[in-house]
Design an enzyme around this catalytic site. Structure first.
Site, short mmCIF file in Angstrom:
data_model
loop_
_atom_site.label_atom_id
_atom_site.label_comp_id
_atom_site.label_asym_id
_atom_site.label_seq_id
_atom_site.Cartn_x
_atom_site.Cartn_y
_atom_site.Cartn_z
CG ASN A 202 32.30 39.31 44.57
OD1 ASN A 202 31.98 38.50 43.26
ND2 ASN A 202 31.76 39.14 45.89
NE ARG A 203 39.38 40.02 38.86
CZ ARG A 203 39.31 38.91 38.94
NH1 ARG A 203 38.82 38.06 40.10
NH2 ARG A 203 39.37 37.95 37.76
CG LEU A 204 34.88 44.20 46.11
CD1 LEU A 204 33.66 44.41 47.14
CD2 LEU A 204 34.86 45.70 45.66
CE LYS B 196 43.50 31.73 41.91
NZ LYS B 196 44.94 31.58 41.96
#
Length: 215
Positions: A192-194, A10
């Site tokens: 981007n998981r940041l 996701k």
């Protein structure tokens, strides 16, 4: 049986959380998030939270309870003091609360110390509960082993007859806990998981130290 969930993916893109726009007090940010999620993100029980305790057996255990009030002092929920959860808290008041609002891509993790609230506050909340919920508190020896559901239903019917037309008083073993926070972490999903993570830690002077954490 194996199940590979590696392809579950996701992208989080619904918001941002930056140091330059957060309040000095984390309860204010909690309030802002709670109201926003409750009004705009179609979540049935915004006040559902996970509470984690250290059990008498030494193992951590998590379960979902309902937040019933929050103030500048802390977060209040109600339970049976003689339940597994209640006994664990009375033995070790260090607990963790967490909210995960998936529709908003937000999470809040709260570390704190739980303490019983004054009896008159528990009385007042108990009186406000639906009658069925009041009777349920008398029926259930929470966390104890029962033979079958019929035992509970039979006990409920007996209590309905016993208290017919009468007020039901709060049992001494049932009441509220307030969790006084010492740390709150706010998580906002980002691409981007940041992800954005802002942590508040209570200091000795009762001010809050605010840090941004790496995702």
């Amino acid at each position: 049986m194996d199940a590979d969930l590696g392809d579950y993916r996701k992208s989080y893109e619904k918001g941002a959380l930056l140091l330059d726009n957060v309040p000095e007090n984390p309860i204010e940010l909690f309030r802002n998030w709670f109201i926003e999620v409750d009004r705009h993100f179609n979540i049935e029980e915004t006040n559902a939270m996970t509470i984690s305790t250290i059990g008498l057996d030494g193992y951590p255990k998590s379960r979902v309870v309902l937040l019933k009030k929050y103030t500048h002092e802390g977060f209040i929920f109600y339970t049976n003091y003689e339940s597994e959860k209640g006994k664990a808290i009375l033995e070790n008041p260090n607990v963790c609360l967490s909210f995960f609002w998936h529709s908003a891509e937000r999470q809040i993790i709260i570390k704190g110390k739980a303490e019983k609230i004054p009896e008159n506050l528990s009385d007042g909340y108990f009186e406000s509960r639906p009658r069925g919920s009041q009777l349920g508190a008398l029926v259930s020896n929470q966390s104890e082993v029962v033979t079958n559901r019929e035992v509970l239903e039979t006990k409920l019917k007996a209590l309905e007859l016993k208290f017919e037309g009468q007020p039901i008083e709060r049992p001494e073993y049932w009441g509220g806990f307030m969790v006084r926070p010492v740390e709150l972490e706010f998580w906002q999903g980002r691409p981007n998981r940041l992800h954005d993570r802002i942590r508040y830690q209570l200091q000795e002077d009762y001010n809050w130290k605010i840090d941004r954490l790496a995702p």
